[in-house]
Motif scaffolding. Structure first.
Motif, short mmCIF file in Angstrom:
data_model
loop_
_atom_site.label_atom_id
_atom_site.label_comp_id
_atom_site.label_asym_id
_atom_site.label_seq_id
_atom_site.Cartn_x
_atom_site.Cartn_y
_atom_site.Cartn_z
N TYR A 191 0.97 -1.39 -0.17
CA TYR A 191 0.02 -0.34 0.21
C TYR A 191 1.05 1.46 0.14
O TYR A 191 1.76 1.22 0.28
N ASP B 257 -2.57 5.72 2.06
CA ASP B 257 -3.22 4.65 2.86
C ASP B 257 -3.60 4.51 3.82
O ASP B 257 -4.16 4.02 4.52
N SER C 202 -6.07 5.46 7.03
CA SER C 202 -6.60 5.43 8.09
C SER C 202 -6.38 4.84 9.55
O SER C 202 -6.78 4.17 10.40
#
Length: 281
Positions: free
Chosen positions: A73, A77, A81
């Protein structure tokens, strides 16, 4: 509110000290584990103009490479999160693995550029714990604060006074300050003048345009020269091809970075200390 804040600060200190966030691999390098991601370090070389046709290795930028469920990722990303309450710790983990792996990979006395978001320090009035322990943490791995270049990531929601305070503290400790993404978003001329960074990193989107359009190229050359006039060294990042490299060399920028000069790698021993610009293809 005051009691809640004090509990948050105490919790943060305990979290930073917990060893399970940092894991040493069998090969000796470290990775971080947070929010379901395994966080690895990679290092991209940064070169400084030398004499004649040479570029000399100045240092590296530490870049995080997240993995989750066996898939790669992007750093965006991973950080998307992370909740605002977790962002301080996530930011800290990335810097921790970069400094450790840099030392273990043979960084020597060269400089290491690492990202830092001063916005995270708005969450905790008592951020002194992180500041005070940084020199000792680096010293444990044979690194000095003068080798650290903290790249400031700005946002529109950031308290500018907090930004100035963070810059002043790290500078007093002997570290250098870089202003990232200059010429785009929130990194503007006013902030450059107010912060007086040691290094200004030109936003890569400007390089894309400047290498293809003469009018933009003229503007970017003036922008780079102006930053130099205010006492900052300019680093052109994101150089991916010969055209972009030639444009960067046509400016007064002193440092260069990008895939055209060197790809990010978890180990740095094989990176050439000098490049002959005539041999770059």
């Amino acid at each position: 509110m005051a009691e809640s804040h004090q509990n948050n600060v105490s919790d943060l200190r305990d979290v930073i000290r917990l060893p399970e966030y940092l894991v040493q691999n069998k090969d000796g390098l470290w990775h971080g584990e947070f929010n379901g991601y395994r966080l690895r370090s990679t290092f991209q070389p940064i070169y400084r103009r030398g004499d004649g046709c040479t570029l000399d290795l100045e240092g590296f930028e530490g870049l995080v490479r997240p993995i989750a469920s066996g898939l790669d990722y992007s750093a965006d990303d991973f950080f998307s999160s992370v909740s605002p309450e977790e962002s301080f710790v996530a930011d800290w983990i990335c810097r921790a693995i970069h400094f450790r792996n840099f030392a273990l990979s043979g960084g020597g006395q060269r400089k290491l550029f690492v990202n830092i978001s001063p916005m995270n320090y708005q969450q905790f009035v008592d951020s002194a714990y992180d500041f005070k322990t940084t020199p000792d943490r680096l010293a444990r791995f044979g690194l000095a604060m003068r080798q650290a270049v903290f790249e400031i990531i700005e946002t529109d929601s950031m308290d500018f006074q907090v930004l100035q305070d963070v810059v002043a503290i790290y500078r007093e400790m002997g570290a250098s300050i870089a202003l990232d993404d200059f010429g785009s978003k929130h990194s503007n001329i006013d902030r450059m003048v107010a912060l007086s960074p040691d290094v200004v990193k030109l936003d890569y989107s400007l390089l894309r345009e400047a290498s293809n359009r003469d009018d933009v190229g003229k503007l970017v050359r003036s922008l780079i020269a102006m930053a130099g006039d205010f006492g900052s060294e300019v680093l052109v990042e994101g150089i991916e091809n010969r055209e972009e490299f030639d444009f960067a060399m046509s400016t007064s920028a002193l440092m260069l970075q990008g895939y055209f000069l060197g790809t990010p790698s978890p180990r740095i021993q094989m990176v050439p200390t000098k490049l002959d610009v005539r041999n770059l293809i």
